[in-house]
Enzyme design. Structure first.
Site, PDB file in Angstrom:
ATOM      1  N   ASN A  20       0.835  -1.198   0.000  1.00 29.26           N
ATOM      2  CA  ASN A  20       0.000   0.000   0.000  1.00 29.26           C
ATOM      3  C   ASN A  20       0.872   1.252   0.000  1.00 29.26           C
ATOM      4  O   ASN A  20       0.364   2.363   0.015  1.00 29.26           O
ATOM      5  CB  ASN A  20      -0.902   0.022   1.244  1.00 29.26           C
ATOM      6  CG  ASN A  20      -1.989  -1.031   1.194  1.00 29.26           C
ATOM      7  OD1 ASN A  20      -2.768  -1.091   0.250  1.00 29.26           O
ATOM      8  ND2 ASN A  20      -2.038  -1.887   2.204  1.00 29.26           N
TER       9      ASN A  20
ATOM     10  N   GLU B  91       0.140  -9.426   8.126  1.00 32.03           N
ATOM     11  CA  GLU B  91       0.998  -9.074   9.243  1.00 32.03           C
ATOM     12  C   GLU B  91       2.419  -9.586   8.996  1.00 32.03           C
ATOM     13  O   GLU B  91       2.627 -10.748   8.664  1.00 32.03           O
ATOM     14  CB  GLU B  91       0.459  -9.687  10.543  1.00 32.03           C
ATOM     15  CG  GLU B  91       1.210  -9.240  11.786  1.00 32.03           C
ATOM     16  CD  GLU B  91       0.596  -9.789  13.054  1.00 32.03           C
ATOM     17  OE1 GLU B  91       1.145  -9.501  14.135  1.00 32.03           O
ATOM     18  OE2 GLU B  91      -0.425 -10.507  12.973  1.00 32.03           O
TER      19      GLU B  91
ATOM     20  N   ASP C 115      10.138  -6.613   0.552  1.00 31.53           N
ATOM     21  CA  ASP C 115      10.410  -6.200   1.921  1.00 31.53           C
ATOM     22  C   ASP C 115      11.804  -5.620   1.945  1.00 31.53           C
ATOM     23  O   ASP C 115      12.752  -6.219   1.408  1.00 31.53           O
ATOM     24  CB  ASP C 115      10.299  -7.360   2.912  1.00 31.53           C
ATOM     25  CG  ASP C 115      10.163  -6.833   4.337  1.00 31.53           C
ATOM     26  OD1 ASP C 115       9.258  -5.996   4.566  1.00 31.53           O
ATOM     27  OD2 ASP C 115      10.934  -7.234   5.208  1.00 31.53           O
ATOM     28  N   SER C 116      11.922  -4.450   2.510  1.00 35.14           N
ATOM     29  CA  SER C 116      13.195  -3.763   2.465  1.00 35.14           C
ATOM     30  C   SER C 116      13.356  -2.872   3.682  1.00 35.14           C
ATOM     31  O   SER C 116      12.400  -2.606   4.406  1.00 35.14           O
ATOM     32  CB  SER C 116      13.293  -2.922   1.180  1.00 35.14           C
ATOM     33  OG  SER C 116      12.191  -2.036   1.088  1.00 35.14           O
TER      34      SER C 116
ATOM     35  N   PHE D 257      11.423   8.572  -0.313  1.00 35.00           N
ATOM     36  CA  PHE D 257      10.602   8.387   0.878  1.00 35.00           C
ATOM     37  C   PHE D 257      11.436   7.660   1.922  1.00 35.00           C
ATOM     38  O   PHE D 257      12.595   7.317   1.685  1.00 35.00           O
ATOM     39  CB  PHE D 257       9.336   7.588   0.558  1.00 35.00           C
ATOM     40  CG  PHE D 257       9.596   6.171   0.089  1.00 35.00           C
ATOM     41  CD1 PHE D 257       9.453   5.099   0.948  1.00 35.00           C
ATOM     42  CD2 PHE D 257       9.993   5.908  -1.216  1.00 35.00           C
ATOM     43  CE1 PHE D 257       9.696   3.793   0.523  1.00 35.00           C
ATOM     44  CE2 PHE D 257      10.239   4.611  -1.653  1.00 35.00           C
ATOM     45  CZ  PHE D 257      10.090   3.549  -0.777  1.00 35.00           C
TER      46      PHE D 257
ATOM     47  N   HIS E 286      18.754  -0.436  -3.862  1.00 36.21           N
ATOM     48  CA  HIS E 286      18.649  -1.823  -3.441  1.00 36.21           C
ATOM     49  C   HIS E 286      17.527  -2.527  -4.191  1.00 36.21           C
ATOM     50  O   HIS E 286      17.642  -3.677  -4.581  1.00 36.21           O
ATOM     51  CB  HIS E 286      18.412  -1.892  -1.936  1.00 36.21           C
ATOM     52  CG  HIS E 286      17.306  -1.013  -1.436  1.00 36.21           C
ATOM     53  ND1 HIS E 286      17.206   0.337  -1.754  1.00 36.21           N
ATOM     54  CD2 HIS E 286      16.238  -1.266  -0.635  1.00 36.21           C
ATOM     55  CE1 HIS E 286      16.140   0.853  -1.177  1.00 36.21           C
ATOM     56  NE2 HIS E 286      15.534  -0.092  -0.500  1.00 36.21           N
TER      57      HIS E 286
END
Length: 204
Positions: A9, A41, A70-71, A153, A181
């Site tokens: 999101n 989650e 995921d970072s 961001f 990355h």
């Protein structure tokens, strides 16, 4: 145009993926484009665990190919923190400014040559009856003493990139894509992308 769902999101991440996928003629969709509300989650202890968890859960619910990312930021002087807690380092509200303020405060007494850090990213691709695949990338740099730039961001304003001699937030989206990355992870993915799109199917 081909479409792919990115399980996020986060509008900032979505923009990064749009820049990276545009050359391949692939339209990026996110969870914001779906009618149903899907929230997975993140209970993993590594970037890879969280990426796989999100990709597999969303793919299971929707029955389509999903790419999850995921970072986060790893700071050597903080023993790898904030790591998987990068988005919520200053609390569950996931406030970028609060996270940056906490990092700057914790590094206040750390000399410049000991402020080494890296952004790390893991992409996971999952789909119905398919083996989940992962691709990883990193970007080395240093943590600045103050914010610079207004692009990007997250921790981009305090992450200095030696190769560009600017903060990540001072780079254009295209420049960021060259060294980021996430860009490095996609570079590993892109050679297999056509085959993966064909085998997994795509969002209709």
């Amino acid at each position: 145009m081909k479409k792919v769902l990115i399980a996020t999101n986060n509008k900032g991440k979505a923009k990064d993926f749009e820049v990276l996928f545009e050359p391949y003629g692939i339209q990026v969709m996110t969870l914001n484009d779906l009618e149903q509300d899907i929230d997975v989650e993140e209970t993993g202890t590594t970037f890879e665990e969280n990426a796989v968890l999100k990709a597999e859960e969303v793919a299971k619910q929707l029955g389509i190919m999903v790419i999850s990312d995921d970072s986060g930021l790893e700071i050597d002087a903080l023993n790898g923190a904030p790591g998987v807690y990068s988005a919520r380092y200053a609390g569950p509200a996931k406030n970028d400014d609060a996270n940056i303020d906490k990092v700057l405060e914790e590094l206040q007494e750390v000399p410049e040559d000991e402020r080494t850090a890296r952004f790390r990213c893991v992409l996971a691709i999952a789909g119905p009856n398919q083996e989940t695949k992962t691709f990883s990338g990193s970007c080395e740099g240093f943590i600045l003493n103050e914010r610079r730039g207004t692009n990007g961001f997250g921790y981009d304003p305090i992450f200095y990139t030696p190769s560009k001699q600017r903060a990540m937030a001072e780079l254009t989206p295209a420049e960021k894509g060259e060294i980021s990355h996430r860009g490095a992870a996609l570079a590993q993915l892109k050679e297999q992308l056509p085959t993966l799109m064909a085998s997994f199917g795509e969002v209709q």
